[in-house]
Scaffold this motif. Structure first.
Motif, PDB file in Angstrom:
ATOM      1  N   ALA A 191       1.608   9.291  10.991  1.00  0.00           N
ATOM      2  CA  ALA A 191       0.943   8.514   9.938  1.00  0.00           C
ATOM      3  C   ALA A 191      -0.240   9.279   9.357  1.00  0.00           C
ATOM      4  O   ALA A 191      -0.506   9.212   8.163  1.00  0.00           O
ATOM      5  N   LYS A 192      -0.942  10.031  10.199  1.00  0.00           N
ATOM      6  CA  LYS A 192      -2.096  10.802   9.719  1.00  0.00           C
ATOM      7  C   LYS A 192      -1.687  11.917   8.775  1.00  0.00           C
ATOM      8  O   LYS A 192      -2.486  12.359   7.959  1.00  0.00           O
ATOM      9  N   THR A 193      -0.432  12.383   8.865  1.00  0.00           N
ATOM     10  CA  THR A 193       0.013  13.453   7.972  1.00  0.00           C
ATOM     11  C   THR A 193       0.389  12.910   6.596  1.00  0.00           C
ATOM     12  O   THR A 193       0.629  13.671   5.676  1.00  0.00           O
ATOM     13  N   ARG A 194       0.448  11.581   6.481  1.00  0.00           N
ATOM     14  CA  ARG A 194       0.782  10.897   5.230  1.00  0.00           C
ATOM     15  C   ARG A 194       2.112  11.386   4.645  1.00  0.00           C
ATOM     16  O   ARG A 194       2.192  11.750   3.474  1.00  0.00           O
ATOM     17  N   PRO A 195       3.178  11.361   5.468  1.00  0.00           N
ATOM     18  CA  PRO A 195       4.470  11.847   4.973  1.00  0.00           C
ATOM     19  C   PRO A 195       5.095  10.948   3.920  1.00  0.00           C
ATOM     20  O   PRO A 195       6.045  11.346   3.264  1.00  0.00           O
ATOM     21  N   ASN A 196       4.562   9.770   3.751  1.00  0.00           N
ATOM     22  CA  ASN A 196       5.162   8.812   2.824  1.00  0.00           C
ATOM     23  C   ASN A 196       4.596   8.904   1.412  1.00  0.00           C
ATOM     24  O   ASN A 196       4.872   8.041   0.589  1.00  0.00           O
ATOM     25  N   ARG A 197       3.806   9.898   1.149  1.00  0.00           N
ATOM     26  CA  ARG A 197       3.272  10.036  -0.202  1.00  0.00           C
ATOM     27  C   ARG A 197       4.424  10.190  -1.173  1.00  0.00           C
ATOM     28  O   ARG A 197       5.296  11.029  -1.012  1.00  0.00           O
ATOM     29  N   SER A 198       4.427   9.361  -2.144  1.00  0.00           N
ATOM     30  CA  SER A 198       5.499   9.414  -3.131  1.00  0.00           C
ATOM     31  C   SER A 198       5.014   8.744  -4.403  1.00  0.00           C
ATOM     32  O   SER A 198       4.045   7.993  -4.391  1.00  0.00           O
ATOM     33  N   PRO A 199       5.716   9.000  -5.499  1.00  0.00           N
ATOM     34  CA  PRO A 199       5.341   8.322  -6.734  1.00  0.00           C
ATOM     35  C   PRO A 199       5.603   6.821  -6.603  1.00  0.00           C
ATOM     36  O   PRO A 199       6.339   6.373  -5.724  1.00  0.00           O
ATOM     37  N   LYS A 200       5.008   6.080  -7.478  1.00  0.00           N
ATOM     38  CA  LYS A 200       5.226   4.637  -7.488  1.00  0.00           C
ATOM     39  C   LYS A 200       6.680   4.356  -7.848  1.00  0.00           C
ATOM     40  O   LYS A 200       7.236   4.965  -8.749  1.00  0.00           O
ATOM     41  N   TYR A 201       7.281   3.429  -7.103  1.00  0.00           N
ATOM     42  CA  TYR A 201       8.650   3.034  -7.384  1.00  0.00           C
ATOM     43  C   TYR A 201       8.659   1.654  -8.012  1.00  0.00           C
ATOM     44  O   TYR A 201       7.994   0.746  -7.537  1.00  0.00           O
ATOM     45  N   ASP A 202       9.400   1.500  -9.063  1.00  0.00           N
ATOM     46  CA  ASP A 202       9.566   0.195  -9.699  1.00  0.00           C
ATOM     47  C   ASP A 202      11.005  -0.244  -9.482  1.00  0.00           C
ATOM     48  O   ASP A 202      11.940   0.371 -10.003  1.00  0.00           O
ATOM     49  N   PHE A 203      11.175  -1.306  -8.691  1.00  0.00           N
ATOM     50  CA  PHE A 203      12.502  -1.816  -8.407  1.00  0.00           C
ATOM     51  C   PHE A 203      12.810  -2.985  -9.321  1.00  0.00           C
ATOM     52  O   PHE A 203      11.939  -3.808  -9.594  1.00  0.00           O
TER      53      PHE A 203
END
Length: 85
Positions: free
Chosen positions: A44-56
């Motif tokens: 979690a500290k590596t912030r692997p989930n950084r991604s652009p905003k997703y619009d569903f």
């Protein structure tokens, strides 16, 4: 879709620490040992989930294939949390 308050858990990823992770695991009724918890915190500290905003699109606009795939991925956890899927 209605979800009872006791089936909700809010956690900001940036505030994730051992204590909040233990609370989350208890909420999900998942057992984990210290090594697994440490690994989760380190990831979690590596912030692997950084991604652009997703619009569903709204659920009503999903295709049957998309709904089926979603249930394959998230269905078990959603049922555990009390969603009617």
């Amino acid at each position: 879709m209605y979800l009872p308050n006791d089936h909700k858990f809010f956690l900001k990823v940036e505030e994730l620490d051992s204590k909040s992770l233990l609370s989350l695991l208890a909420f999900l009724r998942v057992n984990a040992n210290e090594a697994i918890i440490k690994e989760m915190i380190d990831i979690a500290k590596t912030r692997p989930n950084r991604s652009p905003k997703y619009d569903f699109p709204p659920y009503a606009e999903w295709s049957e294939d998309y709904k089926k795939r979603f249930k394959e991925i998230a269905g078990d956890m959603m049922i555990r949390l009390g969603y009617n899927i």
